[in-house]
Design a protein around this motif. Structure first.
Motif, PDB file in Angstrom:
ATOM      1  N   ASN A  56      53.277  69.675  79.174  1.00 25.62           N
ATOM      2  CA  ASN A  56      51.936  69.838  78.612  1.00 25.62           C
ATOM      3  C   ASN A  56      50.868  69.086  79.403  1.00 25.62           C
ATOM      4  OD1 ASN A  56      52.735  71.576  76.570  1.00 25.62           O
ATOM      5  ND2 ASN A  56      53.162  69.914  75.121  1.00 25.62           N
ATOM      6  N   ARG A  57      51.251  68.070  80.158  1.00 23.22           N
ATOM      7  CA  ARG A  57      50.267  67.364  80.993  1.00 23.22           C
ATOM      8  C   ARG A  57      50.171  67.944  82.409  1.00 23.22           C
ATOM      9  NH1 ARG A  57      47.064  63.649  80.019  1.00 23.22           N
ATOM     10  NH2 ARG A  57      45.886  65.329  80.989  1.00 23.22           N
ATOM     11  N   LEU A  74      41.129  69.496  79.642  1.00 25.03           N
ATOM     12  CA  LEU A  74      42.325  68.658  79.723  1.00 25.03           C
ATOM     13  C   LEU A  74      42.604  67.997  78.381  1.00 25.03           C
ATOM     14  CD1 LEU A  74      41.741  66.795  83.122  1.00 25.03           C
ATOM     15  CD2 LEU A  74      43.041  68.897  82.727  1.00 25.03           C
ATOM     16  N   LYS A  75      43.859  67.601  78.201  1.00 32.64           N
ATOM     17  CA  LYS A  75      44.258  66.925  76.972  1.00 32.64           C
ATOM     18  C   LYS A  75      43.701  65.505  76.907  1.00 32.64           C
ATOM     19  CE  LYS A  75      48.630  67.410  75.800  1.00 32.64           C
ATOM     20  NZ  LYS A  75      48.605  67.894  74.392  1.00 32.64           N
ATOM     21  N   SER A  76      43.497  64.880  78.053  1.00 28.66           N
ATOM     22  CA  SER A  76      42.850  63.559  78.101  1.00 28.66           C
ATOM     23  C   SER A  76      42.241  63.379  79.476  1.00 28.66           C
ATOM     24  CB  SER A  76      43.849  62.432  77.797  1.00 28.66           C
ATOM     25  OG  SER A  76      44.823  62.333  78.808  1.00 28.66           O
ATOM     26  N   ALA A  77      41.345  62.415  79.593  1.00 33.51           N
ATOM     27  CA  ALA A  77      40.628  62.196  80.850  1.00 33.51           C
ATOM     28  C   ALA A  77      41.584  61.716  81.940  1.00 33.51           C
ATOM     29  CB  ALA A  77      39.525  61.173  80.639  1.00 33.51           C
ATOM     30  N   PRO A  78      41.404  62.168  83.172  1.00 31.83           N
ATOM     31  CA  PRO A  78      42.240  61.680  84.271  1.00 31.83           C
ATOM     32  C   PRO A  78      42.035  60.190  84.513  1.00 31.83           C
ATOM     33  CG  PRO A  78      41.066  63.697  84.888  1.00 31.83           C
ATOM     34  CD  PRO A  78      40.467  63.212  83.599  1.00 31.83           C
ATOM     35  N   VAL A  98      37.375  67.294  77.746  1.00 27.97           N
ATOM     36  CA  VAL A  98      38.568  66.690  77.161  1.00 27.97           C
ATOM     37  C   VAL A  98      38.647  67.043  75.680  1.00 27.97           C
ATOM     38  CG1 VAL A  98      39.764  64.508  76.725  1.00 27.97           C
ATOM     39  CG2 VAL A  98      38.455  64.802  78.827  1.00 27.97           C
ATOM     40  N   THR A  99      39.850  67.316  75.214  1.00 24.33           N
ATOM     41  CA  THR A  99      40.039  67.624  73.795  1.00 24.33           C
ATOM     42  C   THR A  99      39.706  66.403  72.944  1.00 24.33           C
ATOM     43  OG1 THR A  99      42.388  67.019  73.908  1.00 24.33           O
ATOM     44  CG2 THR A  99      41.829  69.333  74.290  1.00 24.33           C
ATOM     45  N   LEU A 406      49.576  63.791  99.236  1.00 18.79           N
ATOM     46  CA  LEU A 406      48.320  64.033  98.536  1.00 18.79           C
ATOM     47  C   LEU A 406      48.678  64.325  97.075  1.00 18.79           C
ATOM     48  CD1 LEU A 406      45.493  66.412  99.857  1.00 18.79           C
ATOM     49  CD2 LEU A 406      45.693  65.561  97.521  1.00 18.79           C
ATOM     50  N   VAL A 407      48.408  63.375  96.204  1.00 19.41           N
ATOM     51  CA  VAL A 407      48.787  63.522  94.793  1.00 19.41           C
ATOM     52  C   VAL A 407      47.925  64.605  94.147  1.00 19.41           C
ATOM     53  CG1 VAL A 407      48.938  62.362  92.557  1.00 19.41           C
ATOM     54  CG2 VAL A 407      49.530  61.120  94.664  1.00 19.41           C
ATOM     55  N   ASN A 408      48.584  65.609  93.537  1.00 16.45           N
ATOM     56  CA  ASN A 408      47.803  66.684  92.901  1.00 16.45           C
ATOM     57  C   ASN A 408      48.020  66.777  91.394  1.00 16.45           C
ATOM     58  OD1 ASN A 408      50.384  67.726  93.115  1.00 16.45           O
ATOM     59  ND2 ASN A 408      49.726  69.766  93.789  1.00 16.45           N
ATOM     60  N   ASN A 409      48.765  65.848  90.831  1.00 18.90           N
ATOM     61  CA  ASN A 409      48.807  65.701  89.370  1.00 18.90           C
ATOM     62  C   ASN A 409      49.330  64.307  89.071  1.00 18.90           C
ATOM     63  OD1 ASN A 409      49.657  65.670  86.587  1.00 18.90           O
ATOM     64  ND2 ASN A 409      49.545  67.893  86.589  1.00 18.90           N
ATOM     65  N   PHE A 410      48.495  63.501  88.397  1.00 19.43           N
ATOM     66  CA  PHE A 410      48.925  62.152  88.018  1.00 19.43           C
ATOM     67  C   PHE A 410      49.178  62.040  86.522  1.00 19.43           C
ATOM     68  CE2 PHE A 410      48.422  57.587  87.175  1.00 19.43           C
ATOM     69  CZ  PHE A 410      49.339  57.096  88.093  1.00 19.43           C
ATOM     70  N   ALA A 411      48.654  62.968  85.728  1.00 19.01           N
ATOM     71  CA  ALA A 411      48.807  62.879  84.272  1.00 19.01           C
ATOM     72  C   ALA A 411      50.258  62.927  83.840  1.00 19.01           C
ATOM     73  CB  ALA A 411      48.016  64.005  83.597  1.00 19.01           C
ATOM     74  N   THR A 412      51.100  63.611  84.610  1.00 21.35           N
ATOM     75  CA  THR A 412      52.511  63.744  84.229  1.00 21.35           C
ATOM     76  C   THR A 412      53.289  62.443  84.386  1.00 21.35           C
ATOM     77  OG1 THR A 412      52.887  64.587  86.472  1.00 21.35           O
ATOM     78  CG2 THR A 412      52.647  66.218  84.723  1.00 21.35           C
ATOM     79  N   VAL A 413      52.724  61.476  85.095  1.00 20.08           N
ATOM     80  CA  VAL A 413      53.415  60.201  85.276  1.00 20.08           C
ATOM     81  C   VAL A 413      53.602  59.504  83.931  1.00 20.08           C
ATOM     82  CG1 VAL A 413      53.202  57.867  86.241  1.00 20.08           C
ATOM     83  CG2 VAL A 413      52.713  59.880  87.661  1.00 20.08           C
ATOM     84  N   ASN A 414      52.533  59.446  83.139  1.00 18.95           N
ATOM     85  CA  ASN A 414      52.563  58.696  81.875  1.00 18.95           C
ATOM     86  C   ASN A 414      52.609  59.599  80.643  1.00 18.95           C
ATOM     87  OD1 ASN A 414      52.246  55.957  83.023  1.00 18.95           O
ATOM     88  ND2 ASN A 414      50.268  56.761  83.714  1.00 18.95           N
ATOM     89  N   ALA A 415      52.907  60.884  80.837  1.00 22.61           N
ATOM     90  CA  ALA A 415      52.833  61.834  79.726  1.00 22.61           C
ATOM     91  C   ALA A 415      53.733  61.459  78.560  1.00 22.61           C
ATOM     92  CB  ALA A 415      53.197  63.235  80.227  1.00 22.61           C
ATOM     93  N   ALA A 416      54.897  60.891  78.853  1.00 19.12           N
ATOM     94  CA  ALA A 416      55.856  60.579  77.787  1.00 19.12           C
ATOM     95  C   ALA A 416      55.728  59.154  77.265  1.00 19.12           C
ATOM     96  CB  ALA A 416      57.284  60.820  78.289  1.00 19.12           C
ATOM     97  N   ALA A 417      54.700  58.429  77.697  1.00 18.74           N
ATOM     98  CA  ALA A 417      54.573  57.021  77.307  1.00 18.74           C
ATOM     99  C   ALA A 417      54.438  56.857  75.798  1.00 18.74           C
ATOM    100  CB  ALA A 417      53.371  56.396  78.015  1.00 18.74           C
ATOM    101  N   ALA A 418      53.708  57.784  75.155  1.00 15.72           N
ATOM    102  CA  ALA A 418      53.478  57.650  73.711  1.00 15.72           C
ATOM    103  C   ALA A 418      54.764  57.795  72.918  1.00 15.72           C
ATOM    104  CB  ALA A 418      52.465  58.707  73.252  1.00 15.72           C
ATOM    105  N   GLN A 419      55.792  58.403  73.531  1.00 17.48           N
ATOM    106  CA  GLN A 419      57.060  58.599  72.834  1.00 17.48           C
ATOM    107  C   GLN A 419      58.101  57.553  73.220  1.00 17.48           C
ATOM    108  OE1 GLN A 419      57.497  62.504  74.444  1.00 17.48           O
ATOM    109  NE2 GLN A 419      56.753  63.510  72.604  1.00 17.48           N
ATOM    110  N   GLN A 420      57.665  56.570  74.005  1.00 10.46           N
ATOM    111  CA  GLN A 420      58.597  55.547  74.464  1.00 10.46           C
ATOM    112  C   GLN A 420      59.131  54.723  73.295  1.00 10.46           C
ATOM    113  OE1 GLN A 420      56.770  52.486  76.765  1.00 10.46           O
ATOM    114  NE2 GLN A 420      58.694  51.623  77.524  1.00 10.46           N
ATOM    115  N   GLU A 421      60.418  54.523  73.263  1.00  8.64           N
ATOM    116  CA  GLU A 421      61.029  53.647  72.269  1.00  8.64           C
ATOM    117  C   GLU A 421      61.009  52.219  72.802  1.00  8.64           C
ATOM    118  OE1 GLU A 421      64.869  54.999  71.124  1.00  8.64           O
ATOM    119  OE2 GLU A 421      64.233  57.098  70.948  1.00  8.64           O
ATOM    120  N   PRO A 422      60.721  51.243  71.941  1.00  6.83           N
ATOM    121  CA  PRO A 422      60.632  49.856  72.401  1.00  6.83           C
ATOM    122  C   PRO A 422      61.896  49.429  73.150  1.00  6.83           C
ATOM    123  CG  PRO A 422      59.858  50.053  70.140  1.00  6.83           C
ATOM    124  CD  PRO A 422      60.448  51.378  70.497  1.00  6.83           C
ATOM    125  N   GLY A 423      61.667  48.820  74.315  1.00  9.12           N
ATOM    126  CA  GLY A 423      62.787  48.317  75.092  1.00  9.12           C
ATOM    127  C   GLY A 423      63.519  49.354  75.918  1.00  9.12           C
TER     128      GLY A 423
END
Length: 453
Positions: A56-57, A74-78, A98-99, A406-423
């Motif tokens: 999705n990112r 976009l779903k969020s700002a770059p 941005v949404t 030449l980086v052409n998408n950086f949003a996918t790097v942190n896309a799953a951060a919100a679903q990260q389980e502690p530790g």
């Protein structure tokens, strides 16, 4: 169809609207096939939460396809440092919308439809003649057009869905007399059972079969069959499901699994007037049926290149007869015996290769070789572009060196951060276009980038 000096995107605008200066609102609703497949019956598929968030990112790819005067939703700002990097390369970037809020599990279209402020901004753009160009159009994107007044640059969702079916691909290739692997189109359980009977000869001869959902994407919805027992299991599975539901429909193809030497993706644009512009052919990099990138240019013979151009003309003309206009990517293979199978499937939507075109026009000169690539990351917290830039060092592309990633998408790097389980670590993905002066240098840069990450 278009003047020879038009850029790739201007050619798409001319083909879809008749005017190369039409302002576009671009929407990266990747894996739109999930929407097309919603009412279809095929093989079971399972997707992970993290991978869905990353897909999705991929909406951020649209930033480098759009041009000055266009807008991208976009779903969020770059990342601000990432935007600064792109601007430092001299690129004319579009305006970013941005949404209002976003859910990692939602496509950008779903989030946009739930964003009152954004919808108002899109209504204002519609009043100025903007057209919506999504990755592919489904009922969701048609709803977005309906609620904002944006004109669609593409045909109706129902038409676009129909020409993206693998069943359609096989039938059109047969009609046009284009070479393809022996196979069967299955629209009912009875079709599948009959195909399984006919396919036994291939299995008995030691050949494998691919059973594919008509709207599968990215390696999902494909089962490779190498013995009769597995084929019988599939037939029983779909038969029992049909008996339980009372629905005999099915949307599958069964094909003999061709022995490939090279994966290819060729791309053309179909105009509203029925004209066809051949855009390019690239060598696709795949792993277990999943797209991983492209090599540019494709390492194929002039004869195969000419054959693909002829196929593009025939396929584009046939799509135009059915009412389609827009960009089309077709998957093909060179077989191990040197033959060419030019139609594995028709993707009448943006392809991954579509999103590299602006960078190619800006930075690839004669003698430059490129490789679109993705790097899998394991992260324990959000990673900013500045940290990646520092880690890459001189491996990062600059206009001074003309070499690097030449980086052409950086949003996918942190896309799953919100679903990260502690530790626990989570997966990220960095996309880029590697540019170099030779194949050897390209491989060296790729290894250096992978090691640094």
């Amino acid at each position: 169809m278009s003047a020879p000096n038009l850029s790739f995107l201007e050619g798409v605008k001319h083909a879809c609207t008749g005017d190369p200066d039409t302002p576009f609102v671009l929407l990266g609703n990747f894996e739109v096939e999930d929407e097309w497949a919603r009412d279809e019956i095929g093989l079971p598929s399972v997707g992970g939460r993290a991978s869905t968030a990353i897909v999705n990112r991929m909406d951020e790819f649209a930033v480098l396809l759009a041009g000055k005067g266009d807008h991208v939703v976009l779903k969020s700002a770059p990342d601000a440092d990432y935007l600064a990097y792109l601007e430092g390369l001299g690129l004319d970037l579009p305006e970013i919308l941005v949404t209002d809020a976003h859910d990692p599990a939602n496509s950008v279209t779903v989030d946009a439809l739930r964003s009152p402020r954004l919808l108002d901004e899109l209504r204002a753009l519609a009043a100025r003649g903007a057209h919506l160009l999504p990755h592919g159009i489904s009922a969701l994107e048609e709803e977005l057009c309906s609620r904002t007044g944006l004109a669609s640059a593409l045909p109706s969702a129902s038409l676009v869905k129909s020409v993206n079916s693998k069943v359609y691909s096989r039938r059109v290739a047969t009609e046009l007399g284009l070479p393809q692997a022996p196979g069967w189109e299955c629209e009912t359980v009875a079709d599948f059972a009959a195909a399984a009977v006919d396919a036994r000869a291939a299995l008995a001869a030691g050949r494998r079969l691919g059973v594919k959902d008509a709207f599968g994407v990215s390696g999902k919805g494909i089962v490779v069959v190498d013995d009769e027992r597995k084929l019988d299991q599939l037939v029983r599975m779909v038969t029992r499901r049909a008996e339980r539901s009372g629905d005999q429909r099915l949307a599958l193809v069964v094909e003999e699994w061709a022995s490939k030497a090279v994966d290819l993706n060729y791309h053309f644009t179909v105009g509203r007037d029925g004209s066809v512009r051949f855009d390019f052919v690239k060598e696709a990099i795949t792993e277990n049926g999943v797209h991983k990138g492209h090599r540019i240019p494709a390492r194929i013979s002039a004869a195969h290149h000419a054959q693909l151009e002829q196929c593009a003309s025939a396929l584009g003309g046939r799509l135009a007869v059915d009412g389609f206009h827009g960009v089309v990517g077709v998957d093909a293979i060179v077989t191990t015996d040197g033959g060419l199978l030019p139609v594995l499937e028709i993707n009448a939507r943006n392809n991954m290769s579509t999103y590299q075109t602006g960078l190619q026009e800006a930075f690839m000169t004669a003698g430059t070789v490129g490789m679109a690539r993705q790097y899998e990351l394991s992260l324990d917290g959000e990673l900013g572009f500045a940290a990646v830039r520092d880690r890459l060092g001189d491996r990062l592309y600059t206009t001074t060196t003309g070499r690097g990633l030449l980086v052409n998408n950086f949003a996918t790097v942190n896309a799953a951060a919100a679903q990260q389980e502690p530790g626990r670590h989570y997966s990220g993905r960095l996309y880029g276009l590697l540019l170099a002066g030779s194949e050897t240098e390209l491989a060296d840069i790729d290894r250096a980038v992978a090691a640094s990450l």
